[in-house]
Design a protein around this motif. Structure first.
Motif, PDB file in Angstrom:
ATOM      1  N   ALA A  64       0.835  -1.205   0.000  1.00 33.90           N
ATOM      2  CA  ALA A  64       0.000   0.000   0.000  1.00 33.90           C
ATOM      3  C   ALA A  64       0.865   1.248   0.000  1.00 33.90           C
ATOM      4  N   ASP A  65       1.916   1.233   0.829  1.00 29.92           N
ATOM      5  CA  ASP A  65       2.801   2.398   0.916  1.00 29.92           C
ATOM      6  C   ASP A  65       3.531   2.622  -0.402  1.00 29.92           C
ATOM      7  N   GLN A  66       4.017   1.552  -1.004  1.00 27.53           N
ATOM      8  CA  GLN A  66       4.729   1.689  -2.272  1.00 27.53           C
ATOM      9  C   GLN A  66       3.805   2.196  -3.376  1.00 27.53           C
ATOM     10  N   THR A  67       2.572   1.694  -3.406  1.00 25.74           N
ATOM     11  CA  THR A  67       1.601   2.139  -4.405  1.00 25.74           C
ATOM     12  C   THR A  67       1.304   3.622  -4.244  1.00 25.74           C
ATOM     13  N   ASN A  68       1.129   4.058  -3.017  1.00 27.40           N
ATOM     14  CA  ASN A  68       0.870   5.482  -2.771  1.00 27.40           C
ATOM     15  C   ASN A  68       2.019   6.349  -3.256  1.00 27.40           C
ATOM     16  N   ARG A  69       3.241   5.929  -2.980  1.00 33.73           N
ATOM     17  CA  ARG A  69       4.409   6.725  -3.353  1.00 33.73           C
ATOM     18  C   ARG A  69       4.602   6.784  -4.865  1.00 33.73           C
ATOM     19  N   GLN A  70       4.360   5.670  -5.527  1.00 34.06           N
ATOM     20  CA  GLN A  70       4.649   5.602  -6.955  1.00 34.06           C
ATOM     21  C   GLN A  70       3.480   6.012  -7.837  1.00 34.06           C
ATOM     22  N   GLN A  71       2.256   5.808  -7.343  1.00 33.46           N
ATOM     23  CA  GLN A  71       1.080   6.074  -8.173  1.00 33.46           C
ATOM     24  C   GLN A  71       0.302   7.309  -7.752  1.00 33.46           C
ATOM     25  N   GLY A  72       0.670   7.903  -6.636  1.00 35.74           N
ATOM     26  CA  GLY A  72      -0.031   9.101  -6.190  1.00 35.74           C
ATOM     27  C   GLY A  72      -1.375   8.829  -5.555  1.00 35.74           C
ATOM     28  N   THR A  73      -1.615   7.597  -5.126  1.00 39.82           N
ATOM     29  CA  THR A  73      -2.859   7.257  -4.439  1.00 39.82           C
ATOM     30  C   THR A  73      -2.737   7.583  -2.949  1.00 39.82           C
ATOM     31  N   THR A  74      -3.855   7.493  -2.260  1.00 36.01           N
ATOM     32  CA  THR A  74      -3.862   7.736  -0.807  1.00 36.01           C
ATOM     33  C   THR A  74      -4.537   6.552  -0.103  1.00 36.01           C
ATOM     34  N   ILE A  75      -4.122   5.361  -0.453  1.00 37.44           N
ATOM     35  CA  ILE A  75      -4.695   4.156   0.131  1.00 37.44           C
ATOM     36  C   ILE A  75      -4.273   4.068   1.598  1.00 37.44           C
ATOM     37  N   GLN A  76      -5.245   3.971   2.470  1.00 36.47           N
ATOM     38  CA  GLN A  76      -4.970   3.895   3.907  1.00 36.47           C
ATOM     39  C   GLN A  76      -4.804   2.441   4.332  1.00 36.47           C
ATOM     40  N   SER A  77      -3.763   2.155   5.108  1.00 39.75           N
ATOM     41  CA  SER A  77      -3.551   0.815   5.630  1.00 39.75           C
ATOM     42  C   SER A  77      -4.330   0.644   6.938  1.00 39.75           C
ATOM     43  N   VAL A  78      -5.073  -0.455   7.022  1.00 40.81           N
ATOM     44  CA  VAL A  78      -5.836  -0.774   8.229  1.00 40.81           C
ATOM     45  C   VAL A  78      -5.321  -2.119   8.741  1.00 40.81           C
ATOM     46  N   HIS A  79      -4.769  -2.126   9.950  1.00 38.38           N
ATOM     47  CA  HIS A  79      -4.100  -3.307  10.469  1.00 38.38           C
ATOM     48  C   HIS A  79      -5.042  -4.173  11.304  1.00 38.38           C
ATOM     49  N   TYR A  80      -4.906  -5.488  11.121  1.00 42.31           N
ATOM     50  CA  TYR A  80      -5.712  -6.464  11.840  1.00 42.31           C
ATOM     51  C   TYR A  80      -4.809  -7.465  12.550  1.00 42.31           C
ATOM     52  N   ARG A  81      -5.378  -8.165  13.518  1.00 44.00           N
ATOM     53  CA  ARG A  81      -4.667  -9.265  14.162  1.00 44.00           C
ATOM     54  C   ARG A  81      -5.013 -10.555  13.421  1.00 44.00           C
ATOM     55  N   GLY A  82      -4.428 -10.737  12.277  1.00 42.85           N
ATOM     56  CA  GLY A  82      -4.716 -11.910  11.481  1.00 42.85           C
ATOM     57  C   GLY A  82      -5.604 -11.595  10.291  1.00 42.85           C
ATOM     58  N   GLU A  83      -5.848 -12.610   9.467  1.00 45.10           N
ATOM     59  CA  GLU A  83      -6.511 -12.404   8.179  1.00 45.10           C
ATOM     60  C   GLU A  83      -8.026 -12.475   8.202  1.00 45.10           C
ATOM     61  N   ALA A  84      -8.601 -13.348   9.016  1.00 44.77           N
ATOM     62  CA  ALA A  84     -10.039 -13.594   8.931  1.00 44.77           C
ATOM     63  C   ALA A  84     -10.879 -12.318   9.039  1.00 44.77           C
ATOM     64  N   PRO A  85     -10.693 -11.491  10.071  1.00 45.20           N
ATOM     65  CA  PRO A  85     -11.509 -10.271  10.153  1.00 45.20           C
ATOM     66  C   PRO A  85     -11.218  -9.285   9.029  1.00 45.20           C
ATOM     67  N   MET A  86      -9.991  -9.295   8.536  1.00 39.05           N
ATOM     68  CA  MET A  86      -9.612  -8.406   7.424  1.00 39.05           C
ATOM     69  C   MET A  86     -10.429  -8.727   6.173  1.00 39.05           C
ATOM     70  N   TRP A  87     -10.475 -10.014   5.815  1.00 38.95           N
ATOM     71  CA  TRP A  87     -11.210 -10.391   4.608  1.00 38.95           C
ATOM     72  C   TRP A  87     -12.719 -10.209   4.776  1.00 38.95           C
ATOM     73  N   LEU A  88     -13.224 -10.402   5.970  1.00 36.70           N
ATOM     74  CA  LEU A  88     -14.647 -10.172   6.209  1.00 36.70           C
ATOM     75  C   LEU A  88     -15.006  -8.707   5.959  1.00 36.70           C
ATOM     76  N   ASP A  89     -14.098  -7.808   6.322  1.00 37.13           N
ATOM     77  CA  ASP A  89     -14.359  -6.383   6.113  1.00 37.13           C
ATOM     78  C   ASP A  89     -14.254  -5.996   4.638  1.00 37.13           C
ATOM     79  N   VAL A  90     -13.449  -6.728   3.863  1.00 37.03           N
ATOM     80  CA  VAL A  90     -13.443  -6.501   2.416  1.00 37.03           C
ATOM     81  C   VAL A  90     -14.783  -6.953   1.834  1.00 37.03           C
ATOM     82  N   ALA A  91     -15.249  -8.100   2.275  1.00 37.96           N
ATOM     83  CA  ALA A  91     -16.524  -8.621   1.776  1.00 37.96           C
ATOM     84  C   ALA A  91     -17.686  -7.683   2.086  1.00 37.96           C
TER      85      ALA A  91
END
Length: 335
Positions: A179-206
């Motif tokens: 996400a950080d590299q994409t923001n720097r190179q592409q001019g996006t402002t994608i915010q990183s949201v940190h989770y304790r593991g993958e399951a809740p992360m993917w549920l929030d994408v869904a």
């Protein structure tokens, strides 16, 4: 070129030098710990620095069960998540180097964290030593199905016009760096949201609370029919489970980050007897050739296997400085 070396550059050089010195000392530590004939004489503990349910936990439990049968002692798996894996790693770094305590986490928490954090409660070069690395396979880049993008480039174009957040399974992890590299190179402002593991992360994408995430195939697959679509995979080859989804490199991304493949290192306190380290790595290789391990790798779409101690150290020495430099160049700081 400036005559002065930047603080980040000095940090990188210092970390790389310490890494080389630490690896050299590991190779010489065997004779001093020859008193391992009675090992193991009590239960072994593997600390997993993430919650149950993810790839790290699944491999640790599968390997631990096999190891128990081979060594004739219980192998306990203890989940100690939190603080970007620092809690679990710290507990093992401060444990006796007697061959009874190990830790498994993602490669980024061992490799990049030495430069992502200004202060850690342990020294990743001096307090810990690698045993083996369990490959994690290509990671899946998945987006909420309502976003009109089928490639990473199309998502970037969409993100330039819309607010977007990327889920990560830990601060300083691969998706955080992407996400950080994409923001720097592409001019996006994608915010990183940190989770304790993958399951809740993917549920929030869904659910649409996140727009994009990066993680293991198995965790992604749990929501692949519930509103999440794969638009790419990381690494140098396609996922065996997603043969029609091109790698980010195939899509035209030339950054070194997207070609690298991390893993799940099994690590011990520095000073652990050489014979124990070798046996633990050898058992990981033996485990990888079992039917249960093959089924797990198929489930998680992982074609590669862990290596013995000597090969692990060789890879560690070659690859860790590359990951460290990427972290330094991106300039991410987590404290």
């Amino acid at each position: 070129m400036s005559a002065h070396t930047s603080p980040s550059r000095r940090h990188f050089l210092s970390a790389s030098t310490a890494l080389a010195v630490g690896l050299a000392s590991m190779a010489l530590s065997g004779p001093a710990h020859a008193q391992t004939a009675s090992w193991p004489a009590k239960p072994i503990k593997i600390v997993v620095a993430f919650p149950p349910g993810g790839l790290t936990d699944a491999i640790a439990r599968n390997y631990g069960e096999f190891l128990s049968g081979r060594l004739g002692v219980p192998v306990a798996i203890e989940n100690r998540p939190g603080a970007g894996a620092i809690i679990g790693i710290d507990a093992v770094a401060k444990s006796p180097a007697d061959g009874y305590t190990f830790v498994m986490s993602t490669s980024g928490t061992f490799w990049q964290n030495r430069v992502l954090y200004a202060k850690l409660p342990y020294n990743l070069d001096k307090d810990l030593t690698p045993v083996t690395v369990f490959p994690s396979g290509p990671l899946v880049v998945g987006i909420n199905d309502k976003i009109p993008a089928k490639t990473m480039a199309e998502f970037v174009a969409w993100a330039k016009k819309n607010n977007s957040s990327m889920g990560t399974y830990a601060p300083g992890s691969y998706p955080h760096m992407l996400a950080d590299q994409t923001n720097r190179q592409q001019g996006t402002t994608i915010q990183s949201v940190h989770y304790r593991g993958e399951a809740p992360m993917w549920l929030d994408v869904a659910s649409g609370q996140l727009q994009i995430a990066v993680g293991s195939f198995q965790a992604f697959n749990a929501v692949s029919t519930r509103g999440v679509r794969a638009i790419g995979v990381t690494g140098s080859y396609r996922s065996p489970k997603l043969p029609d989804v091109p790698t980010l490199t195939e899509q035209g991304n030339t950054e070194k980050l997207v070609t690298l493949e991390g893993g799940l290192p099994l690590v011990a306190p520095a000073g652990t007897p050489e014979a124990v380290l070798k046996r633990m790595a050898d058992e990981a290789v033996a485990w990888s050739n079992t039917d249960k391990a093959a089924k797990l790798r198929e489930t998680f779409a992982i074609p590669n296997k862990p290596k013995n101690l000597a090969a692990t150290r060789k890879d560690w020495e070659a690859e860790v400085p590359v990951w460290i430099k990427l972290a330094v160049d991106l300039g991410i700081k987590l404290d």
